[in-house]
Scaffold this active site. Structure first.
Site, PDB file in Angstrom:
ATOM      1  N   ASP B  45      65.810-107.117 -54.915  1.00 22.66           N
ATOM      2  CA  ASP B  45      67.143-106.576 -55.235  1.00 22.66           C
ATOM      3  C   ASP B  45      67.982-107.468 -56.137  1.00 22.66           C
ATOM      4  OD1 ASP B  45      66.903-104.176 -54.022  1.00 22.66           O
ATOM      5  OD2 ASP B  45      67.800-104.791 -52.116  1.00 22.66           O
ATOM      6  N   ASP B  46      67.374-108.488 -56.714  1.00 20.63           N
ATOM      7  CA  ASP B  46      68.162-109.312 -57.631  1.00 20.63           C
ATOM      8  C   ASP B  46      68.225-108.711 -59.033  1.00 20.63           C
ATOM      9  OD1 ASP B  46      68.767-111.012 -55.639  1.00 20.63           O
ATOM     10  OD2 ASP B  46      67.474-112.650 -56.274  1.00 20.63           O
ATOM     11  N   GLY B  47      67.496-107.600 -59.230  1.00 21.69           N
ATOM     12  CA  GLY B  47      67.656-106.847 -60.473  1.00 21.69           C
ATOM     13  C   GLY B  47      66.615-107.114 -61.539  1.00 21.69           C
ATOM     14  N   LYS B 177      74.308-109.781 -61.898  1.00 19.65           N
ATOM     15  CA  LYS B 177      75.362-109.051 -61.183  1.00 19.65           C
ATOM     16  C   LYS B 177      76.667-109.867 -61.210  1.00 19.65           C
ATOM     17  CE  LYS B 177      71.842-106.900 -58.289  1.00 19.65           C
ATOM     18  NZ  LYS B 177      71.472-106.260 -57.041  1.00 19.65           N
ATOM     19  N   ASP B 179      79.089-109.313 -62.878  1.00 19.04           N
ATOM     20  CA  ASP B 179      80.216-108.358 -62.876  1.00 19.04           C
ATOM     21  C   ASP B 179      80.729-108.123 -61.457  1.00 19.04           C
ATOM     22  OD1 ASP B 179      77.475-107.179 -62.925  1.00 19.04           O
ATOM     23  OD2 ASP B 179      78.548-105.338 -62.347  1.00 19.04           O
ATOM     24  N   LEU B 479      12.874-106.790 -19.899  1.00 17.83           N
ATOM     25  CA  LEU B 479      11.770-105.897 -19.536  1.00 17.83           C
ATOM     26  C   LEU B 479      11.449-104.916 -20.664  1.00 17.83           C
ATOM     27  CD1 LEU B 479      12.961-105.060 -15.907  1.00 17.83           C
ATOM     28  CD2 LEU B 479      10.984-106.489 -16.535  1.00 17.83           C
ATOM     29  N   GLY B 483      15.829-102.280 -24.030  1.00 20.79           N
ATOM     30  CA  GLY B 483      16.698-102.027 -25.187  1.00 20.79           C
ATOM     31  C   GLY B 483      16.754-103.178 -26.170  1.00 20.79           C
ATOM     32  N   SER B 552       8.683-111.655 -23.404  1.00 18.66           N
ATOM     33  CA  SER B 552       8.618-113.098 -23.121  1.00 18.66           C
ATOM     34  C   SER B 552       9.033-113.405 -21.678  1.00 18.66           C
ATOM     35  CB  SER B 552       9.462-113.897 -24.122  1.00 18.66           C
ATOM     36  OG  SER B 552      10.735-113.316 -24.291  1.00 18.66           O
TER      37      SER B 552
END
Lengths: 299, 644
Positions: B45-47, B177, B179, B479, B483, B552
């Site tokens: 917002d500093d322009g 700014k 002004d 086993l 999985g 294993s």
């Protein structure tokens, strides 16, 4: 001789073009037949001399380009001895997509954006050069030189890679790609001055000549072939016009002009008060429409 | 206009410019004006955008149709009431227009009768600091805006520090700014004093304070009647006249080879852009990294050979000798070489939402070179507001620190302050490919210079280093039907996707080849596992991450394999599935066969399974998918810094 300014731009573009050839597996140069493409191709010829550019050219043909453009394209590729790939979105043709019935935005999306994505996927290109410039349009001004695209070719403006100095991050995963814009920092005037200084050939449509046109709203549309739909009682009239940018003929607005040499075009450029995109009907849909198209994968 | 035939002939002859001077030649000459790249920065917002919009507007780079769009946009998105909102000329993204802020850096161009300009409009929000740094890296001058009502803010300081780090030497302190504070001189003087005392710690060559109003144009292009107390130049006048010659112009010759140019067997050239200094035909040159030397034979360009090439020119160099040179190598004068080292100290600005962690590996890009690199230590980070050094173990987004880095192989570089072209680098995340940091090299660490010469033995460490990974064995035991293979499969796929080099060993690829002579007696089972262990050990030595899925069943063999490896290299993963569940799944129909007595010595049936006593990882599979279990494994690897 080139001015210092153009030399600087030329060297920067050559650096970018070489970088792509060195870093990517399978690059391609999008060649749209326009003046920017002409400059880009010229720079590629310079970049690798005495070698030839180590990549092919790709033109995504919507089948609605000006006839002069197609002739020019084929002759140029042949005379430079470069491989030219022409891709047409056959699916779009089969669906009957055209600029009159489908409207400019659907036509562009299907025949240009979709066609481009098809071609990039078909050949597995991982980098594609485009001739876009930052001064063309506001969202272009925000784009990187190396613009990253995800697996679906989309652009995410909030997730662009910071581009520090000239250290480009060229890393992509499988199916991702990069669009590269070597002309990012050129202005329209730079393009013309360079075209002139380097004697780069251009499609004659850029120069003023008597051409058959009809008025559509604010625009003058050239009747390039028998497919042009004329309204009841409408007759093309001959006017001395030229084009500031070229695309599909029913979507390209001509401007009245007497500039029939590149020199005259440059002089006209220096005094003109409208931007070149004004003649492009596809941009007028709504604010930020370019950003939207780019998110979808447009160049 | 040139015909295509003439064009291609001229192209291949290399004489495009055989042309008389015309009016346009004079236009071209007009373009010989100098070129300035600057950025606007400062807090939100500093322009900043408004200022650039104003500059573009006043220098008449706005076309009529764009002005029409601007007027309609101002009504729709504008933040300035009925007046034109010049910021909308530059804020081009949907989000930016809707939020009224700048997110990304935008590059705009304009020309006056004196200079051509490229301006980078950069965002003020702290979260977009990286985009501000991007703009700064491509600029010679910075306009630092300050809102006269707010004074010097933390973000003002942050941007000043980044500008200074990136080597910007000239700063305009644009007090905007003005002004809105009634053109009050005291306020202006106070801001200038505040900033000057802060900036005395930074390395700017000059600071130029100018009171402006971007919205109304005071002191932007034309001097202001409202600010009679200010007698200095306007902003545009300053930009047109500031001398940006830098001490870098005296830097020695450097060129990183970008592309090896080999059109045929008779030509071998090295294409690149001269980064600094100049090179002349006949000059002796050296390759910084290898130390090999040669002499410049020719400087080839499309437009004819040159006698000399200077900084910024894109050329192709040929040499008098056959020297092995590749992309990334840095060419330099033999008597004025860059540092070559694999450890150095640097300033780093971190730009990623994921914190920087010392020890993690990134890719470092300097010049044309890309190498794996690690931050070995964060020496301190910078508290920008108080200008203090703070201890740190990690670095968050937008933080600045001084770090030591180590690269996988030696790189050639100069200190950034001596030569930005060869001293700046970026870091890239190896997995997301995001650019995560920007760095400026300060100096080589002395201990590095002696190290790289000893790096000639190819050992496990060297092999692992070029794979950028820590080799190990993931030993899945459990086993039949528990999985193991399914989980191992998912883990391997994920590791592979992240760029790790893996190899999976299981019954299928071992039993049919290496171990085809073995059966299922206890002795054969032991020998089976021993051989697999040895193969795994060799693969780990080769630098791979090995995934083994074998029942294993015996603790002793598992321990034997463990003891053949270095500590941390053997990761035992117990896939714990109750035998009832394994029998229910029975993917290969083996339990059914065992029950019918068709298979002897089946583990868990008529052969024992010794439960691991201290596995690295114990996966209880009941109720979990292979993906979830793989996540547990990857979580462990992450914790151990083996894989990210």
């Amino acid at each position: 001789m080139l001015s210092e300014h153009l030399k600087r731009l030329e060297a920067e573009s050559i650096y970018i073009i070489r970088e792509v050839a060195a870093e990517f597996r399978n690059p391609v140069m999008l060649y749209s037949i326009g003046k920017d493409s002409g400059v880009m191709l010229h720079l590629a010829m310079k970049a690798f001399y005495p070698s030839k550019p180590p990549f092919p050219l790709l033109h995504v043909d919507t089948t609605w380009k000006f006839r002069d453009m197609i002739t020019f394209r084929d002759n140029l590729a042949a005379s430079l001895g470069l491989e030219l790939i022409v891709h047409v979105n056959q699916e779009g043709i089969d669906r009957g997509i055209n600029p009159f019935d489908s409207g400019s935005s659907l036509h562009t999306r299907v025949m240009k954006t979709e066609g481009l994505k098809q071609a990039l996927d078909k050949y597995g290109f991982d980098a594609a050069f485009g001739g876009a410039r930052r001064d063309e349009e506001k969202s272009r001004a925000k784009e990187r030189i190396f613009s990253f695209r995800g697996a679906n070719h989309g652009w995410d403006p909030k997730n662009q890679r910071p581009e520090l100095w000239r250290l480009y991050n060229t890393r992509v995963h499988q199916n991702e790609s990069i669009r590269v814009f070597p002309l990012s920092n050129w202005t329209e005037l730079d393009i013309w001055l360079y075209t002139l200084a380097e004697n780069i050939p251009i499609v004659p449509l850029y120069l003023a000549a008597e051409r058959p046109v009809v008025r559509r709203g604010e625009s003058l549309i050239m009747v390039d072939d028998e497919r042009m739909r004329l309204n009841d009682g409408e007759r093309p009239v001959m006017k001395k016009v030229r084009f500031r940018s070229l695309g599909c003929y029913p979507l390209s607005g001509a401007v009245k002009s007497d500039a029939d040499t590149v020199e005259a075009v440059v002089q006209e450029m220096m005094t003109t008060r409208t931007s070149e995109r004004q003649g492009r009907l596809i941009d007028t849909d709504e604010a930020a429409s370019m950003e939207r198209k780019k998110r979808e994968g447009y160049f | 206009m040139t015909s295509l035939r003439l064009y291609s002939e001229a192209l291949f002859r290399g004489n495009l410019h055989a042309k008389e001077e015309t009016i346009v030649e004079r236009m071209l000459a007009d373009q010989n004006k100098s070129f300035l790249r600057f950025l606007t920065c400062g807090s939100v917002d500093d322009g900043k955008s408004t200022l650039i919009g104003r500059l573009l507007f006043e220098s008449q780079r706005i076309y009529e149709d764009q002005l029409v769009t601007l007027e309609s946009d101002s009504r729709r998105f504008g933040t300035t009431g009925d007046e034109i909102d010049y910021a909308l000329l530059v804020d081009g993204l949907d989000d930016e227009r809707q939020q009224g802020i700048t997110i990304d850096v935008a590059y705009r161009f304009f020309t006056t009768s004196v200079r051509a300009f490229m301006v980078a409009d950069t965002p003020g929000h702290e979260q977009y600091t990286r985009n501000m740094a991007t703009g700064a890296s491509n600029s010679d001058v910075a306009i630092l805006l300050i809102d006269a009502r707010k004074g010097v803010l933390p973000q003002t300081k942050r941007h000043a520090v980044i500008c200074s780090l990136l080597g910007i030497r000239h700063i305009v302190l644009a007090v905007n700014k003005i002004d809105l504070v009634g053109y009050d001189r005291a306020i202006f003087d106070q801001i200038v004093a505040d900033f000057s005392s802060f900036a005395s710690q930074l390395s700017f060559a000059s600071i130029m304070p100018i009171p402006i109003s971007a919205r109304y144009g005071d002191n932007v292009v034309t001097p202001s009647d409202n600010i009679s107390w200010y007698q200095g130049v306007t902003l545009l006048r300053y930009l047109e006249t500031i001398d940006i010659k830098s001490h870098h112009e005296a830097a020695p010759f450097r060129m990183a080879v970008q592309w090896v140019n080999r059109p045929n067997l008779d030509f071998r050239g090295y294409s690149g852009t001269v980064a600094s200094g100049a090179v002349t035909v006949g000059d002796k040159i050296a390759v910084a990294e290898s130390g090999r030397a040669s002499t410049v034979k020719s400087l080839v360009t499309f437009d004819g050979n040159l006698d000399q090439a200077r900084a910024g020119e894109a050329v192709t160099i040929t040499l008098t000798d056959e020297v092995d040179i590749a992309r990334g190598d840095v060419l330099c004068p033999p008597d004025d070489r860059p540092s070559v080292a694999d450890q150095f100290s640097a300033h780093l600005l971190w730009m990623s939402e994921d914190a920087l962690l010392p020890g993690r590996q990134y890719l470092l890009r300097v010049g044309m070179r890309l190498v794996p690199a690690t931050i070995t230590s964060i020496k301190h980070k910078l508290d920008i507001e108080r200008f203090e050094h703070l201890a740190a173990t990690q670095l968050s987004m937008n933080e600045i620190a001084v770090c030591n880095l180590s690269t996988a192989s030696p790189i050639a570089f100069d200190a950034y302050k001596d030569n930005p072209e060869t001293g700046g680098f970026i870091l890239i995340d190896r997995f997301t490919n995001a650019t995560v940091a920007v760095g400026m090299i300060d100096f080589a660490l002395r201990r590095a210079t002696n190290i790289h010469q000893q790096h000639t033995t190819v050992d496990q460490e060297a092999r692992a280093r070029i794979k950028s990974q820590k080799p190990c064995v993931l030993w899945f035991t459990g086993l039949s039907g528990s999985g193991k293979s399914s989980i191992s499969d998912v883990v391997e796929k994920r590791l592979h996707a992240r760029g790790y080099h893996t190899y999976g060993l299981d019954g299928d690829n071992v039993r049919h080849g290496l171990n085809r002579d073995l059966g299922f007696t206890d002795a054969d089972r032991v020998e089976n596992v021993r051989r697999i262990g040895e193969v795994s050990r060799l693969f780990v030595d080769a630098g791979l991450i090995v995934l083994c899925s074998f029942i294993s069943p015996f603790e002793a063999e598992r321990r034997m394999i463990r003891e053949r490896m270095k500590e941390d290299e053997f990761i035992e993963i117990f896939v714990d599935t109750p035998i009832e569940e394994c029998m229910r799944r029975d993917p290969k129909g083996l339990y059914a066969k065992a029950q019918r007595g068709e298979i002897k010595n089946f583990t868990g049936f008529d052969s024992p399974y010794e439960t691991p006593s201290a596995p690295e990882l114990h996966l209880r599979t009941t109720g979990k998918s292979a993906e979830e279990l793989a996540d547990e494994v990857l979580g462990y690897l992450r914790m151990k810094s083996i894989a990210i």
